[in-house]
Design a protein around this motif. Structure first.
Motif, short mmCIF file in Angstrom:
data_model
loop_
_atom_site.label_atom_id
_atom_site.label_comp_id
_atom_site.label_asym_id
_atom_site.label_seq_id
_atom_site.Cartn_x
_atom_site.Cartn_y
_atom_site.Cartn_z
N ASP A 59 0.82 -1.21 0.00
CA ASP A 59 0.00 0.00 0.00
C ASP A 59 0.86 1.26 0.00
O ASP A 59 0.45 2.29 -0.52
N SER A 60 2.07 1.17 0.57
CA SER A 60 2.96 2.34 0.60
C SER A 60 3.75 2.51 -0.70
O SER A 60 4.51 3.45 -0.83
N GLY A 61 3.59 1.56 -1.63
CA GLY A 61 4.26 1.66 -2.92
C GLY A 61 5.58 0.91 -3.00
O GLY A 61 6.22 0.89 -4.05
N LYS A 62 5.99 0.25 -1.92
CA LYS A 62 7.23 -0.53 -1.95
C LYS A 62 6.98 -1.84 -2.69
O LYS A 62 5.95 -2.49 -2.52
N GLU A 63 7.96 -2.22 -3.49
CA GLU A 63 7.82 -3.38 -4.36
C GLU A 63 8.82 -4.47 -3.97
O GLU A 63 9.96 -4.18 -3.62
N ILE A 64 8.38 -5.72 -4.05
CA ILE A 64 9.28 -6.86 -3.92
C ILE A 64 8.88 -7.90 -4.96
O ILE A 64 7.75 -7.90 -5.45
N GLU A 65 9.83 -8.77 -5.29
CA GLU A 65 9.56 -9.86 -6.21
C GLU A 65 9.92 -11.16 -5.51
O GLU A 65 11.03 -11.33 -5.04
N ARG A 66 8.97 -12.06 -5.44
CA ARG A 66 9.18 -13.36 -4.80
C ARG A 66 9.33 -14.42 -5.89
O ARG A 66 8.44 -14.56 -6.74
N TYR A 67 10.42 -15.16 -5.84
CA TYR A 67 10.70 -16.19 -6.85
C TYR A 67 10.46 -17.56 -6.24
O TYR A 67 10.81 -17.82 -5.09
N PHE A 68 9.87 -18.45 -7.05
CA PHE A 68 9.51 -19.77 -6.57
C PHE A 68 9.57 -20.78 -7.70
O PHE A 68 9.59 -20.42 -8.88
N CYS A 69 9.63 -22.05 -7.33
CA CYS A 69 9.66 -23.13 -8.31
C CYS A 69 8.25 -23.35 -8.85
O CYS A 69 7.31 -23.55 -8.08
N ALA A 70 8.12 -23.34 -10.17
CA ALA A 70 6.80 -23.52 -10.78
C ALA A 70 6.29 -24.95 -10.63
O ALA A 70 5.09 -25.18 -10.63
N CYS A 72 6.92 -27.26 -7.89
CA CYS A 72 6.46 -27.64 -6.55
C CYS A 72 6.01 -26.46 -5.69
O CYS A 72 5.44 -26.66 -4.63
N GLY A 73 6.27 -25.23 -6.14
CA GLY A 73 5.83 -24.05 -5.41
C GLY A 73 6.75 -23.59 -4.31
O GLY A 73 6.44 -22.61 -3.62
N SER A 74 7.88 -24.25 -4.13
CA SER A 74 8.80 -23.86 -3.06
C SER A 74 9.34 -22.45 -3.27
O SER A 74 9.79 -22.10 -4.36
N PRO A 75 9.30 -21.61 -2.23
CA PRO A 75 9.89 -20.28 -2.34
C PRO A 75 11.41 -20.42 -2.41
O PRO A 75 12.00 -21.24 -1.71
N ILE A 76 12.04 -19.60 -3.27
CA ILE A 76 13.48 -19.71 -3.51
C ILE A 76 14.23 -18.48 -3.00
O ILE A 76 15.15 -18.59 -2.22
N PHE A 77 13.84 -17.30 -3.48
CA PHE A 77 14.47 -16.06 -3.02
C PHE A 77 13.55 -14.89 -3.28
O PHE A 77 12.56 -14.99 -4.01
N THR A 78 13.91 -13.76 -2.68
CA THR A 78 13.16 -12.51 -2.84
C THR A 78 14.12 -11.43 -3.32
O THR A 78 15.27 -11.38 -2.87
N LEU A 79 13.64 -10.57 -4.21
CA LEU A 79 14.40 -9.41 -4.67
C LEU A 79 13.66 -8.14 -4.27
O LEU A 79 12.42 -8.12 -4.29
#
Length: 129
Positions: A59-70, A72-79
């Motif tokens: 809501d404050s306009g801050k952006e992140i990108e979450r990367y995951f395995c297509a 199995c869905g496991s989260p891998i890293f965030t940018l």
């Protein structure tokens, strides 16, 4: 989980942290997220399955990108586009858990009562440095 995405890293491992924000809790299905900061230039992604990303703007306009395995869905890293030199690798996918040493917590104001951690530094909201 499925091994479709693996990471290789050569370099100094930065601090790990606990994040208690609602977004991290939901994205990880846990009381908190543990991210390990690494330098992106030294991080190699080895993909045998598709690496997907989900971009989130708060809501404050801050952006992140979450990367995951297509697969199995496991989260891998965030940018964090505001800090393009780093990636925050999810602690659970690191083969040697002894390298994960959480030093601080952020968004402590959103911490669930049943999720306890032990750190010496705590920020009620985001860390400023």
């Amino acid at each position: 989980m499925c091994g479709g995405i693996t990471l290789s890293y050569q370099g100094e491992i930065g601090p790990a942290n606990y994040c208690h924000c609602e977004d991290c809790r939901r994205a990880n299905g846990s009381a908190f997220n543990i991210g390990v900061r690494v330098e992106r230039r030294n991080l190699q992604v080895n993909a045998r399955s598709e690496l997907r990303a989900y971009k989130y703007v708060s809501d404050s306009g801050k952006e992140i990108e979450r990367y995951f395995c297509a697969r199995c869905g496991s989260p891998i890293f965030t940018l964090h586009p505001a800090k393009p030199e780093y990636a925050w690798v999810k602690a659970g996918i690191i083969k040697d858990p002894s390298v994960v040493k959480p030093a601080f917590e952020i968004w402590a104001q959103d911490r669930v009562k049943w999720g306890t951690v032990s750190v010496t530094q705590s920020w009620e909201r985001s860390r400023t440095t």
